[in-house]
Design an enzyme around this catalytic site. Structure first.
Site, PDB file in Angstrom:
ATOM      1  N   HIS A   1       0.828  -1.208   0.000  1.00 43.55           N
ATOM      2  CA  HIS A   1       0.000   0.000   0.000  1.00 43.55           C
ATOM      3  C   HIS A   1       0.860   1.255   0.000  1.00 43.55           C
ATOM      4  O   HIS A   1       2.054   1.224   0.300  1.00 43.55           O
ATOM      5  CB  HIS A   1      -0.920   0.011   1.224  1.00 43.55           C
ATOM      6  CG  HIS A   1      -0.213   0.070   2.548  1.00 43.55           C
ATOM      7  ND1 HIS A   1       0.482  -0.996   3.083  1.00 43.55           N
ATOM      8  CD2 HIS A   1      -0.110   1.073   3.450  1.00 43.55           C
ATOM      9  CE1 HIS A   1       0.998  -0.654   4.258  1.00 43.55           C
ATOM     10  NE2 HIS A   1       0.660   0.605   4.500  1.00 43.55           N
TER      11      HIS A   1
ATOM     12  N   ASP B   1       0.542   4.952   1.912  1.00 46.37           N
ATOM     13  CA  ASP B   1      -0.220   5.332   3.103  1.00 46.37           C
ATOM     14  C   ASP B   1      -1.386   6.264   2.812  1.00 46.37           C
ATOM     15  O   ASP B   1      -1.244   7.260   2.101  1.00 46.37           O
ATOM     16  CB  ASP B   1       0.713   5.934   4.160  1.00 46.37           C
ATOM     17  CG  ASP B   1       1.473   4.842   4.897  1.00 46.37           C
ATOM     18  OD1 ASP B   1       0.877   3.766   5.132  1.00 46.37           O
ATOM     19  OD2 ASP B   1       2.656   5.040   5.214  1.00 46.37           O
TER      20      ASP B   1
ATOM     21  N   HIS C   1       4.677   0.110   0.049  1.00 46.31           N
ATOM     22  CA  HIS C   1       5.401  -0.703   1.022  1.00 46.31           C
ATOM     23  C   HIS C   1       4.470  -1.733   1.636  1.00 46.31           C
ATOM     24  O   HIS C   1       3.238  -1.621   1.528  1.00 46.31           O
ATOM     25  CB  HIS C   1       6.007   0.187   2.113  1.00 46.31           C
ATOM     26  CG  HIS C   1       4.982   0.944   2.896  1.00 46.31           C
ATOM     27  ND1 HIS C   1       4.391   2.095   2.416  1.00 46.31           N
ATOM     28  CD2 HIS C   1       4.402   0.707   4.102  1.00 46.31           C
ATOM     29  CE1 HIS C   1       3.515   2.546   3.293  1.00 46.31           C
ATOM     30  NE2 HIS C   1       3.496   1.704   4.323  1.00 46.31           N
TER      31      HIS C   1
ATOM     32  N   ARG D   1       5.533   5.983  14.607  1.00 42.96           N
ATOM     33  CA  ARG D   1       5.280   6.388  13.223  1.00 42.96           C
ATOM     34  C   ARG D   1       4.654   7.776  13.167  1.00 42.96           C
ATOM     35  O   ARG D   1       3.755   8.088  13.946  1.00 42.96           O
ATOM     36  CB  ARG D   1       4.335   5.396  12.546  1.00 42.96           C
ATOM     37  CG  ARG D   1       4.182   5.689  11.067  1.00 42.96           C
ATOM     38  CD  ARG D   1       3.366   4.655  10.378  1.00 42.96           C
ATOM     39  NE  ARG D   1       1.953   4.937  10.564  1.00 42.96           N
ATOM     40  CZ  ARG D   1       0.985   4.301   9.921  1.00 42.96           C
ATOM     41  NH1 ARG D   1       1.258   3.324   9.085  1.00 42.96           N
ATOM     42  NH2 ARG D   1      -0.265   4.605  10.126  1.00 42.96           N
TER      43      ARG D   1
HETATM   44  C1  SIN Z   1       3.403   0.881   7.807  1.00 46.39           C
HETATM   45  O1  SIN Z   1       2.824   0.273   6.916  1.00 46.39           O
HETATM   46  O2  SIN Z   1       3.266   2.094   7.942  1.00 46.39           O
HETATM   47  C2  SIN Z   1       4.277   0.159   8.816  1.00 46.39           C
HETATM   48  C3  SIN Z   1       5.243  -0.787   8.219  1.00 46.39           C
HETATM   49  C4  SIN Z   1       5.847  -1.727   9.227  1.00 46.39           C
HETATM   50  O3  SIN Z   1       5.409  -1.806  10.381  1.00 46.39           O
HETATM   51  O4  SIN Z   1       6.781  -2.446   8.830  1.00 46.39           O
END
Ligand code: SIN
Length: 280
Positions: free
Chosen positions: A107, A109, A253, A270
Site C-alpha cells: 500500500h 499510506d 510498502h 510512526r
Molecule cells: C506501515 O505500513 O506504515 C508500517 C510498516 C511496518 O510496520 O513495517
C-alpha cells in the site's frame, strides 16, 4: 563529521551518515536529508537510539510542515497524537500497547484520502534480531520502465481507493468509522520532482474508473506484477534506533508483522506527513 548520502540499492533508498538526531538539525543537514528523500524516495538514518518524541517530530517536519494524527486514537503515543505506536507488546491483561500490524499488504499510506500522506516516518524503538522487515517498491522506476504503449493506456485513467478494500479488523469491530473512498490518477506527477509514478496499490485500489470490472482487475493485476518485480523492490531489515522515511507519491510498502513470531518484540513510532491532492 559532515553529513553524506550513500545509496542503499541501485533503485531505491539512501542512507544519510554523519547526522546526530539528538541535536537540533542545522539548515545544511535539513537540506541534505530532503534532497536525498526527493532523489532516492526513501532515506535511512541509523543508530539513533533514545530519541525523544520532540526530536522525532522535528525530523518529521523536515519533510513537510503538517503532521497528521492517526485514526486509531487508542494507539497514539501518550505524549502526542502525532505519533502512533506500532507494537506487538501487550500490557498485563492482554491489552495491546500499539497497533500490531500496520499493513501486511502492499500500500501507499492513506491513499484513500483526498490528500494522501506525503511521507511516512518510522523510528525503531525495539526490533527483533530477525523478522519484522518492511518491504518497499519504487513506483517511479516501475512507471519509467513501462513500455510506451502501456504508458499511453494508463495516461488519463483514474482509480478508486477505499480503506475497506483491505478489510481491516478494527473497522469490522466497529471501533472507528470507515473514511470515504478517494479517486486519484493512476499515474501521478510528483509535485516537486515532476517525475511520474504509478499510483495504484493492491491494498486500497478497488478499480479503475470507466473500465468493465474484469478489464480493470486484469489491468491492475498486470501493473502490480510489473511493480513487484525484484528489481524495483527493497527489503529493509530493522536495527534498534533506525529512522526510515519514505515518499508515498513514489513508493508503496508492506509490513511483514502478520508473520512475526509474537515472542519477538517490535515497537516503532510512526508519523505521517500531510500531502496534497495527487495530480496527473
Ligand atoms: C506501515 O505500513 O506504515 C508500517 C510498516 C511496518 O510496520 O513495517
Amino acid at each position: 563529521m559532515s553529513a553524506s548520502i550513500h545509496t542503499l540499492t541501485p533503485e531505491l533508498g539512501a542512507e544519510i551518515r554523519g547526522i546526530d538526531l539528538a541535536a537540533p538539525l542545522d539548515d545544511a543537514s535539513r537540506d541534505l536529508i530532503y534532497r536525498a528523500f526527493l532523489e532516492h524516495h526513501l532515506v535511512v538514518i541509523r543508530s539513533q537510539a533514545g530519541l525523544s518524541t520532540a526530536r522525532v517530530l522535528e525530523l518529521s517536519r523536515v519533510f513537510g510542515r503538517d503532521l497528521e494524527p492517526h485514526t486509531f486514537q487508542e494507539f497514539h503515543h501518550p505524549e502526542t497524537p502525532l505519533i502512533i505506536v506500532l507494537s506487538n507488546r501487550t500490557e498485563a491483561g492482554g491489552k495491546p500497547k500499539g497497533l500490531a500490524d500496520a499493513g501486511t499488504f502492499w500500500h501507499s499510506d492513506v491513499s484513500y484520502q483526498a490528500n494522501p500522506a506525503k511521507a511516512t516516518l518510522l523510528y525503531a524503538v525495539e526490533v527483533p534480531e530477525d523478522g519484522g522487515d518492511t518491504l518497499f517498491c519504487n513506483l517511479t522506476a516501475a512507471y519509467e520502465a513501462l513500455p510506451a504503449a502501456m504508458k499511453a493506456r494508463l495516461d488519463g485513467l483514474t482509480a478508486v481507493h477505499d480503506y475497506l478494500h483491505s478489510k481491516r479488523d478494527i473497522l469490522v469491530e466497529g471501533k472507528v468509522a470507515a473514511p470515504p473512498p478517494g479517486v486519484h490518477p493512476v499515474v501521478r506527477t510528483h509535485a516537486e520532482t515532476g517525475r511520474k509514478a504509478i499510483y495504484i496499490n493492491p491494498a486500497y485500489t478497488t478499480h479503475i474508473e470507466g473500465l468493465e470490472s474484469a478489464e480493470s482487475d486484469a489491468l491492475m493485476a498486470e501493473i502490480f506484477d510489473h511493480c513487484l518485480a525484484e528489481r524495483f523492490r527493497m527489503t529493509y531489515r530493522w536495527k534498534p534506533g533506525d529512522v526510515v522515511v519514505w515518499d508515498n507519491a513514489a513508493t508503496m510498502h508492506s509490513a511483514t508483522t502478520k508473520h512475526l513470531d509474537p515472542a519477538k518484540h517490535r515497537t516503532l513510532w510512526r508519523t505521517i506527513i500531510s500531502g496534497d491532492t495527487p495530480v496527473r
